[in-house]
Design an enzyme around this catalytic site. Structure first.
Site, PDB file in Angstrom:
ATOM      1  N   TYR A  57       0.850  -1.192   0.000  1.00 21.21           N
ATOM      2  CA  TYR A  57       0.000   0.000   0.000  1.00 21.21           C
ATOM      3  C   TYR A  57       0.884   1.240   0.000  1.00 21.21           C
ATOM      4  O   TYR A  57       1.570   1.544   0.962  1.00 21.21           O
ATOM      5  CB  TYR A  57      -0.945   0.032   1.197  1.00 21.21           C
ATOM      6  N   HIS A 125       0.107 -11.938   1.123  1.00 22.19           N
ATOM      7  CA  HIS A 125      -0.919 -11.133   0.450  1.00 22.19           C
ATOM      8  C   HIS A 125      -1.584 -11.908  -0.696  1.00 22.19           C
ATOM      9  O   HIS A 125      -2.804 -11.824  -0.896  1.00 22.19           O
ATOM     10  CB  HIS A 125      -0.268  -9.853  -0.068  1.00 22.19           C
ATOM     11  N   SER A 204     -12.760  -5.357   1.764  1.00 17.17           N
ATOM     12  CA  SER A 204     -13.790  -4.696   0.951  1.00 17.17           C
ATOM     13  C   SER A 204     -15.195  -5.088   1.433  1.00 17.17           C
ATOM     14  O   SER A 204     -16.058  -5.473   0.628  1.00 17.17           O
ATOM     15  CB  SER A 204     -13.611  -5.006  -0.544  1.00 17.17           C
ATOM     16  N   PRO A 205     -15.430  -5.001   2.744  1.00 17.43           N
ATOM     17  CA  PRO A 205     -16.729  -5.453   3.280  1.00 17.43           C
ATOM     18  C   PRO A 205     -17.881  -4.546   2.872  1.00 17.43           C
ATOM     19  O   PRO A 205     -19.040  -4.934   2.987  1.00 17.43           O
ATOM     20  CB  PRO A 205     -16.512  -5.406   4.798  1.00 17.43           C
ATOM     21  N   LEU A 206     -17.533  -3.345   2.387  1.00 11.06           N
ATOM     22  CA  LEU A 206     -18.570  -2.429   1.888  1.00 11.06           C
ATOM     23  C   LEU A 206     -18.595  -2.442   0.360  1.00 11.06           C
ATOM     24  O   LEU A 206     -19.097  -1.510  -0.271  1.00 11.06           O
ATOM     25  CB  LEU A 206     -18.303  -1.004   2.399  1.00 11.06           C
ATOM     26  N   GLY A 207     -18.040  -3.502  -0.223  1.00  9.18           N
ATOM     27  CA  GLY A 207     -18.026  -3.577  -1.688  1.00  9.18           C
ATOM     28  C   GLY A 207     -17.309  -2.382  -2.310  1.00  9.18           C
ATOM     29  O   GLY A 207     -17.788  -1.807  -3.275  1.00  9.18           O
ATOM     30  N   GLY A 209     -17.134   0.471  -1.310  1.00 10.65           N
ATOM     31  CA  GLY A 209     -17.965   1.667  -1.179  1.00 10.65           C
ATOM     32  C   GLY A 209     -19.342   1.526  -1.798  1.00 10.65           C
ATOM     33  O   GLY A 209     -20.271   2.233  -1.427  1.00 10.65           O
TER      34      GLY A 209
HETATM   35  N1  LIG Z   1      -5.986  -8.544   1.288  1.00  9.38           N
HETATM   36  C1  LIG Z   1      -6.282  -7.862   0.222  1.00  9.38           C
HETATM   37  O1  LIG Z   1      -5.960  -8.248  -0.896  1.00  9.38           O
HETATM   38  C2  LIG Z   1      -7.054  -6.574   0.339  1.00  9.38           C
HETATM   39  C3  LIG Z   1      -7.636  -6.001  -0.801  1.00  9.38           C
HETATM   40  C4  LIG Z   1      -8.339  -4.805  -0.645  1.00  9.38           C
HETATM   41  C5  LIG Z   1      -8.448  -4.229   0.605  1.00  9.38           C
HETATM   42  N2  LIG Z   1      -7.858  -4.799   1.696  1.00  9.38           N
HETATM   43  C6  LIG Z   1      -7.961  -4.214   3.038  1.00  9.38           C
HETATM   44  O2  LIG Z   1      -9.332  -4.098   3.379  1.00  9.38           O
HETATM   45  C7  LIG Z   1      -9.645  -2.768   3.732  1.00  9.38           C
HETATM   46  C8  LIG Z   1     -11.079  -2.426   3.359  1.00  9.38           C
HETATM   47  O3  LIG Z   1     -11.352  -2.703   2.002  1.00  9.38           O
HETATM   48  P1  LIG Z   1     -11.587  -1.581   0.915  1.00  9.38           P
HETATM   49  O4  LIG Z   1     -11.068  -0.285   1.421  1.00  9.38           O
HETATM   50  O5  LIG Z   1     -11.113  -2.126  -0.374  1.00  9.38           O
HETATM   51  O6  LIG Z   1     -13.154  -1.505   0.738  1.00  9.38           O
HETATM   52  P2  LIG Z   1     -14.410  -1.141   1.648  1.00  9.38           P
HETATM   53  O7  LIG Z   1     -14.024  -1.054   3.067  1.00  9.38           O
HETATM   54  O8  LIG Z   1     -15.466  -2.081   1.221  1.00  9.38           O
HETATM   55  O9  LIG Z   1     -14.823   0.311   1.084  1.00  9.38           O
HETATM   56  C9  LIG Z   1     -14.010   1.420   1.165  1.00  9.38           C
HETATM   57  C10 LIG Z   1     -14.656   2.524   0.368  1.00  9.38           C
HETATM   58  O10 LIG Z   1     -15.920   2.818   0.929  1.00  9.38           O
HETATM   59  C11 LIG Z   1     -16.003   4.183   1.319  1.00  9.38           C
HETATM   60  N3  LIG Z   1     -16.720   4.192   2.613  1.00  9.38           N
HETATM   61  C12 LIG Z   1     -16.318   3.661   3.788  1.00  9.38           C
HETATM   62  N4  LIG Z   1     -17.250   3.783   4.740  1.00  9.38           N
HETATM   63  C13 LIG Z   1     -18.283   4.421   4.153  1.00  9.38           C
HETATM   64  C14 LIG Z   1     -19.561   4.843   4.620  1.00  9.38           C
HETATM   65  N5  LIG Z   1     -19.948   4.612   5.868  1.00  9.38           N
HETATM   66  N6  LIG Z   1     -20.381   5.493   3.742  1.00  9.38           N
HETATM   67  C15 LIG Z   1     -19.994   5.717   2.461  1.00  9.38           C
HETATM   68  N7  LIG Z   1     -18.795   5.324   1.959  1.00  9.38           N
HETATM   69  C16 LIG Z   1     -17.956   4.685   2.802  1.00  9.38           C
HETATM   70  C17 LIG Z   1     -14.576   4.654   1.412  1.00  9.38           C
HETATM   71  O11 LIG Z   1     -14.467   6.003   1.061  1.00  9.38           O
HETATM   72  P3  LIG Z   1     -13.747   7.071   2.031  1.00  9.38           P
HETATM   73  O12 LIG Z   1     -12.412   6.511   2.351  1.00  9.38           O
HETATM   74  O13 LIG Z   1     -13.686   8.288   1.198  1.00  9.38           O
HETATM   75  O14 LIG Z   1     -14.646   7.158   3.227  1.00  9.38           O
HETATM   76  C18 LIG Z   1     -13.875   3.798   0.360  1.00  9.38           C
HETATM   77  O15 LIG Z   1     -14.012   4.373  -0.907  1.00  9.38           O
HETATM   78  C19 LIG Z   1      -8.582  -1.930   3.015  1.00  9.38           C
HETATM   79  O16 LIG Z   1      -8.395  -0.673   3.639  1.00  9.38           O
HETATM   80  C20 LIG Z   1      -7.363  -2.817   3.133  1.00  9.38           C
HETATM   81  O17 LIG Z   1      -6.728  -2.615   4.390  1.00  9.38           O
HETATM   82  C21 LIG Z   1      -7.175  -5.974   1.563  1.00  9.38           C
END
Ligand SMILES: NC(=O)c1ccc[n+]([C@@H]2O[C@H](COP(=O)([O-])OP(=O)(O)OC[C@H]3O[C@@H](n4cnc5c(N)ncnc54)[C@H](OP(=O)(O)O)[C@@H]3O)[C@@H](O)[C@H]2O)c1
Length: 329
Positions: A57, A125, A204-207, A209
């Site tokens: 990252y 990873h 990506s639990p929120l898909g 976003g």
């Molecule tokens: N192991 C892997 O391969 C892998 C891959 C991807 C991610 N990850 C990890 O998983 C974490 C979470 O996944 P992710 O960031 O991909 O996806 P996510 O948590 O599903 O979604 C993040 C997105 O949602 C938005 N968001 C968050 N809370 C919100 C809310 N309450 N209302 C509206 N929008 C909201 C964020 O925007 P804002 O930031 O602008 O609020 C961001 O654009 C990452 O930070 C990373 O540490 C791991």
């Protein structure tokens, strides 16, 4: 904040963690460094103890940010990072590497960037098909014996690979994508985790976003936002997939919650050893996401979601081909 234990490992973390990736990587412009540090510290104030970063990252800068933010709070938190990519001398990611000597170098570099003396949970990873998983698990076992790592994790690994790794060095947690619009782990991975006593951390639990309802077909993503290249995020796919958000909205309205909270509460309701790590750069969203622990979905709510979800087909792949190929191995 409620706590959960990842599988049978004894590793206790807040029921909702904080994904820190977006603060440096993946979703376009972030806030200032100080704003991100304040956000991470605000999360600790609210009881979050589980912080997710990775070498890749940035690359590298996210670990430094997370390390700096958590330095004064080190004894209250679980810091998680990941190895498995290879970089050229300019820091450009050029592929995978999980050779044992590489893993050990990455551990030392991550410890330095995070400013800590032990990594609480160290995930591979992505599985590297060139290196037998037993060698990877053996390298992490050595790091655990050397006191540099406490727990071993894997990300997007296939069930059979998890089983083989676990036989060499017990795996504490597997982190893979999981949410109402990506349910592949249910088929093979979750049953194996349950059998072996391994915790599960949906990323990506929120898909990314989408499941929050804040993204629609008119949303514009910046050029360095990964959603620009994700088939599921083309304007047509977003329009077609609005039905998934409508389902969450309907439940949310009834529960006095938000769609993001229902998406997270649904994950929490699947198994007591599941700990989602939503990512955000905004304090009000941090509060909203943490609030999901108080949204109690009843068996009736869950079967209603299940029933409605079974009638929906999500349009578009979750990753472009070259990234999807790195998963499920
Ligand atoms: N192991 C892997 O391969 C892998 C891959 C991807 C991610 N990850 C990890 O998983 C974490 C979470 O996944 P992710 O960031 O991909 O996806 P996510 O948590 O599903 O979604 C993040 C997105 O949602 C938005 N968001 C968050 N809370 C919100 C809310 N309450 N209302 C509206 N929008 C909201 C964020 O925007 P804002 O930031 O602008 O609020 C961001 O654009 C990452 O930070 C990373 O540490 C791991």
């Amino acid at each position: 904040m409620q706590k959960r234990i990842l599988g049978t490992s004894g590793l206790e973390v807040s029921a909702i963690g904080l994904g820190c990736m977006g603060m440096s990587h993946g979703y376009g412009p972030s806030g200032t460094k100080q704003e991100m540090i304040d956000l991470i510290r605000a999360a600790v104030d609210r009881g979050v103890t589980f912080f997710d970063t990775a070498e890749v990252y940035g690359p590298f800068t996210n670990e430094e940010l997370v390390g700096e933010a958590l330095a004064p709070l080190r004894d209250q938190v679980v810091i998680v990072t990941k190895f498995g990519f290879q970089f050229d001398s300019d820091g450009k990611q050029i592929g995978l590497s999980s050779r044992p000597e590489h893993i050990k170098q990455v551990a030392d570099a991550s410890l330095r960037r995070l400013g800590i003396d032990v990594i609480d949970l160290f995930y591979q990873h992505r599985v590297n098909p060139d290196v037998p998983i037993e060698e990877v698990a053996g390298a992490v076992k050595d790091l655990i014996q050397a006191g540099k790592v406490k727990h071993f994790g894997m990300s997007e690994a296939a069930a059979q690979t998890i089983r083989r790794a676990h036989a060499v060095q017990p795996v504490t947690a597997v982190q893979s994508e999981y949410s109402l619009w990506w349910r592949r782990p249910e088929a093979e991975v979750l049953p194996v985790l349950e059998e072996l006593g391994i915790g599960f951390v949906p990323y990506s639990p929120l898909g990314k976003g989408f499941l929050t309802g804040k993204i629609n077909e008119n949303t514009e993503f910046s050029s360095n936002d990964i959603r620009q290249v994700i088939p599921r995020f083309t304007p047509e796919a977003r329009k077609a997939n609005a039905a998934v958000v409508e389902l969450l909205q309907a439940i949310a309205q009834r529960k006095g919650a938000t769609p993001a909270q229902v998406a997270l509460a649904w994950l929490l309701a699947q198994k007591p050893w599941i700990v989602p790590i939503p990512g955000t750069r905004k304090p009000e969203r941090l509060d909203e996401n943490i609030g999901a622990v108080d949204v109690d979905l009843t068996p009736d709510d869950l079967s209603e979601i299940e029933q409605a979800a079974s009638t929906l087909t999500v349009q578009g792949a979750r990753y472009p081909d070259h990234l999807e190929r790195m998963t499920g191995r």
